[in-house]
Every structure is written in structure tokens, then in C-alpha cells.
Enzyme design. Sequence first.
Site, PDB file in Angstrom:
ATOM      1  N   ASN A  11      -1.347  -0.325   5.463  1.00  0.00           N
ATOM      2  CA  ASN A  11      -0.864  -0.787   4.152  1.00  0.00           C
ATOM      3  C   ASN A  11      -1.329  -2.234   3.986  1.00  0.00           C
ATOM      4  O   ASN A  11      -0.785  -3.137   4.602  1.00  0.00           O
ATOM      5  CB  ASN A  11       0.670  -0.684   4.131  1.00  0.00           C
ATOM      6  CG  ASN A  11       1.284  -1.321   2.901  1.00  0.00           C
ATOM      7  OD1 ASN A  11       0.580  -1.622   1.925  1.00  0.00           O
ATOM      8  ND2 ASN A  11       2.588  -1.536   2.930  1.00  0.00           N
ATOM      9  N   TRP A  12      -2.343  -2.410   3.146  1.00  0.00           N
ATOM     10  CA  TRP A  12      -2.943  -3.751   3.019  1.00  0.00           C
ATOM     11  C   TRP A  12      -2.114  -4.688   2.141  1.00  0.00           C
ATOM     12  O   TRP A  12      -2.413  -5.867   2.047  1.00  0.00           O
ATOM     13  CB  TRP A  12      -4.354  -3.640   2.440  1.00  0.00           C
ATOM     14  CG  TRP A  12      -5.326  -2.901   3.311  1.00  0.00           C
ATOM     15  CD1 TRP A  12      -5.073  -2.321   4.536  1.00  0.00           C
ATOM     16  CD2 TRP A  12      -6.709  -2.663   3.034  1.00  0.00           C
ATOM     17  NE1 TRP A  12      -6.215  -1.743   5.030  1.00  0.00           N
ATOM     18  CE2 TRP A  12      -7.239  -1.936   4.130  1.00  0.00           C
ATOM     19  CE3 TRP A  12      -7.557  -2.983   1.976  1.00  0.00           C
ATOM     20  CZ2 TRP A  12      -8.578  -1.538   4.186  1.00  0.00           C
ATOM     21  CZ3 TRP A  12      -8.886  -2.585   2.025  1.00  0.00           C
ATOM     22  CH2 TRP A  12      -9.388  -1.877   3.123  1.00  0.00           C
ATOM     23  N   LYS A  13      -1.138  -4.149   1.454  1.00  0.00           N
ATOM     24  CA  LYS A  13      -0.308  -4.950   0.542  1.00  0.00           C
ATOM     25  C   LYS A  13      -1.205  -5.723  -0.448  1.00  0.00           C
ATOM     26  O   LYS A  13      -2.256  -5.204  -0.822  1.00  0.00           O
ATOM     27  CB  LYS A  13       0.620  -5.871   1.346  1.00  0.00           C
ATOM     28  CG  LYS A  13       1.393  -5.071   2.410  1.00  0.00           C
ATOM     29  CD  LYS A  13       2.512  -5.804   3.057  1.00  0.00           C
ATOM     30  CE  LYS A  13       3.187  -4.890   4.079  1.00  0.00           C
ATOM     31  NZ  LYS A  13       4.332  -5.507   4.714  1.00  0.00           N
ATOM     32  N   HIS A  97       8.333   1.614  -0.740  1.00  0.00           N
ATOM     33  CA  HIS A  97       8.224   0.615   0.332  1.00  0.00           C
ATOM     34  C   HIS A  97       9.358  -0.408   0.177  1.00  0.00           C
ATOM     35  O   HIS A  97       9.766  -0.712  -0.952  1.00  0.00           O
ATOM     36  CB  HIS A  97       6.861  -0.078   0.259  1.00  0.00           C
ATOM     37  CG  HIS A  97       6.622  -0.976   1.430  1.00  0.00           C
ATOM     38  ND1 HIS A  97       7.118  -2.249   1.493  1.00  0.00           N
ATOM     39  CD2 HIS A  97       5.969  -0.766   2.597  1.00  0.00           C
ATOM     40  CE1 HIS A  97       6.773  -2.796   2.654  1.00  0.00           C
ATOM     41  NE2 HIS A  97       6.070  -1.916   3.345  1.00  0.00           N
ATOM     42  N   GLU A  99       9.428  -3.491   0.240  1.00  0.00           N
ATOM     43  CA  GLU A  99       9.122  -4.623  -0.647  1.00  0.00           C
ATOM     44  C   GLU A  99       9.245  -4.214  -2.112  1.00  0.00           C
ATOM     45  O   GLU A  99       9.648  -5.011  -2.961  1.00  0.00           O
ATOM     46  CB  GLU A  99       7.713  -5.167  -0.325  1.00  0.00           C
ATOM     47  CG  GLU A  99       7.729  -5.938   0.993  1.00  0.00           C
ATOM     48  CD  GLU A  99       6.439  -5.884   1.779  1.00  0.00           C
ATOM     49  OE1 GLU A  99       5.380  -5.562   1.213  1.00  0.00           O
ATOM     50  OE2 GLU A  99       6.497  -6.169   3.001  1.00  0.00           O
ATOM     51  N   GLU A 171      10.895   2.553   8.199  1.00  0.00           N
ATOM     52  CA  GLU A 171      10.531   1.147   8.375  1.00  0.00           C
ATOM     53  C   GLU A 171      11.794   0.289   8.316  1.00  0.00           C
ATOM     54  O   GLU A 171      12.249  -0.073   7.215  1.00  0.00           O
ATOM     55  CB  GLU A 171       9.570   0.706   7.278  1.00  0.00           C
ATOM     56  CG  GLU A 171       8.281   1.487   7.250  1.00  0.00           C
ATOM     57  CD  GLU A 171       7.165   0.705   6.573  1.00  0.00           C
ATOM     58  OE1 GLU A 171       6.186   0.377   7.246  1.00  0.00           O
ATOM     59  OE2 GLU A 171       7.295   0.396   5.384  1.00  0.00           O
ATOM     60  N   GLY A 177       6.952  -7.309   9.119  1.00  0.00           N
ATOM     61  CA  GLY A 177       6.333  -8.635   9.019  1.00  0.00           C
ATOM     62  C   GLY A 177       7.056  -9.712   9.802  1.00  0.00           C
ATOM     63  O   GLY A 177       6.788 -10.900   9.626  1.00  0.00           O
ATOM     64  N   SER A 217       5.920  -4.153  12.256  1.00  0.00           N
ATOM     65  CA  SER A 217       5.308  -4.918  13.346  1.00  0.00           C
ATOM     66  C   SER A 217       4.658  -4.040  14.416  1.00  0.00           C
ATOM     67  O   SER A 217       4.751  -4.326  15.607  1.00  0.00           O
ATOM     68  CB  SER A 217       6.340  -5.860  13.981  1.00  0.00           C
ATOM     69  OG  SER A 217       6.795  -6.797  13.013  1.00  0.00           O
ATOM     70  N   GLY A 238       1.199  -2.822   8.609  1.00  0.00           N
ATOM     71  CA  GLY A 238       0.938  -3.831   7.585  1.00  0.00           C
ATOM     72  C   GLY A 238      -0.047  -4.863   8.110  1.00  0.00           C
ATOM     73  O   GLY A 238      -1.263  -4.666   8.096  1.00  0.00           O
ATOM     74  N   GLY A 239       0.477  -5.970   8.604  1.00  0.00           N
ATOM     75  CA  GLY A 239      -0.351  -7.106   9.033  1.00  0.00           C
ATOM     76  C   GLY A 239      -1.527  -6.729   9.919  1.00  0.00           C
ATOM     77  O   GLY A 239      -2.657  -7.184   9.700  1.00  0.00           O
TER      78      GLY A 239
HETATM   79  P1  PGA Z   1       4.044  -4.994   9.229  1.00  0.00           P
HETATM   80  O1  PGA Z   1       4.311  -4.210   7.865  1.00  0.00           O
HETATM   81  O2  PGA Z   1       3.245  -4.086  10.132  1.00  0.00           O
HETATM   82  O3  PGA Z   1       3.296  -6.240   8.833  1.00  0.00           O
HETATM   83  O4  PGA Z   1       5.386  -5.288   9.826  1.00  0.00           O
HETATM   84  C1  PGA Z   1       4.610  -2.828   7.843  1.00  0.00           C
HETATM   85  C2  PGA Z   1       4.786  -2.356   6.421  1.00  0.00           C
HETATM   86  O5  PGA Z   1       5.326  -3.116   5.595  1.00  0.00           O
HETATM   87  O6  PGA Z   1       4.413  -1.220   6.067  1.00  0.00           O
END
Ligand code: PGA
Length: 256
Positions: A11-13, A97, A99, A171, A177, A217, A238-239
Site C-alpha cells: 500500500n503505497w499511500k 483502511h 487512515e 491492521e 507506521g 509495520s 505500507g512503509g
Molecule cells: P505500515 O503500514 O507497514 O507502514 O505500518 C501498513 C498499512 O497502513 O497498510
Amino acid sequence: MGLRTILIAGNWKMNLGHDESASLVKAIAAEIKDIDDVDVLVAPPFTSLAVVRDVLDGSGILLAAQNMHSESKGAYTGEISAQMLLESGCSHVILGHSERRSLFHEKDADINLKVNTAVESGLIPIVCIGETLEEREQDRTFQVIKGQLEGSLNCFMDQKSMPESTILAYEPVWAIGTGKTASPEQAQEVHEFIRGWIKNNFGEQTSEAVRILYGGSVKPDNARDLMSRKDIDGALVGGASLKADLFVPIIKFKEK
Ligand code: PGA
């Protein structure tokens, strides 16, 4: 590890423009040519979908969007429909998600409408759920997860059936993050609960087929341990999905 094929999803956000997106997927595709027992998916921002689709062509890497609107068209300034995602080459869409839930105030009922539209349109939804730190500390994790499942997947409950291709992503909000990963035991416990919920509502066959990803993470160092748990069928990253030298080792977790 069971019958379900592991899925590693990035997930590149709100990161990476056209050139960076194209370079990243080229690098990933080149490194994973020999991998045929793990499914790989990337979810770039809307503006990079078509660029990434053209680079991915023939690589087997799947393409997802990070969100969509539940209506098929109309006066919804700034929104994107399921049909637009299909035209951009997406087979999947991430919905709900954390966010989206916390920053953009999406509720379970909104997510449910999107899930319904996605499935009706032929997109496979990746539906995200997860508790906050406060909810975990108050011992409300299972209650919160059950509420999110019932709310976000209400359309399936009405129909009394859930497509086996549906993907869920657990999640925990406190792990996204933050560098804090749920321990494999903590994650497995919730994944088992989710699978039990699917079994109670849609039967054993569906519960054994649906993939439940862990997100929060995930890094090359913890991927193998997480993936070895019975009910963890992959990762939503994500990251660490923004750099080939981090994402590829997660895909190749078995080699570690
Ligand atoms: P993260 O994000 O790996 O940076 O913790 C995961 C996500 O939000 O899908």
C-alpha cells in the site's frame, strides 16, 4: 501454511509519482521472476495506476487502488468509481483502511456500500479492520473487530454469502507506521477470531478460502515469523513497500 496462497500487498499511500512508480515496479518485477508460490500486489495512488499497469503487463503482479466511491458515477467531485479503477487495470481495491476511517471519517456503513459496489463491479475488495491502542488496552479488541466485520461486510450478511475471493486485512491501528508490530501470537489470535466469525456466518468452505492479511509495520525481519502462523495468509505492507530492497525480501520471506 495451508491451502491459501500467501499474498504480499504493498500500500503505497500518497507516495510516488509516475517515474518513481514505474522504477519501483520494474525493480520488484525483475527480482521476483522465479517466485510462483506467492501472490504479489501493489496499490499505487490513483494517478500512477495506468503507468504501473503498463509496466506490470505480463509480470503477474496484481494492481489495486487504495479507495473508491460507492456510486457508479455522478456529481461526486474528487471521487473515483469502480469502473474507472477497472479501466485503469485494477483487479483489487483496498477499502476501509484505518487512515480512511480516522482521517476521512469513513464509517462501517460507508465501507459496506463500497464493498457491495466493488463486488458487483467485478473488483476484489481488500477490507481493512483493526482496533486502536485504547480499545486493546480496554480489552475490547474482539468486540471492535466483530463490530467492524458486521458493519463493513453487512452486504454479505444480507446475502448470506461472501465471495471466497474476498480479502480481509487485520491492521491494528497502533501498529501502523509506528514500528510496533503485533507479535505473531497477538496477530494469530485475532486472525483466528476473524476466521471463526466467517465460519459462523458463511460456513467452513468460505472461511477456509478467504485470505486474511496482517498489516502494521511488516518488515523483512518479522515477515517470516508472521507468515508462519496458521491463519495469517499474507501481509499488507505500507512503509516497507516503497523500496524494492525492503519489499522484495518480504515477498521472499521463505528464503530468510
Ligand atoms: P505500515 O503500514 O507497514 O507502514 O505500518 C501498513 C498499512 O497502513 O497498510
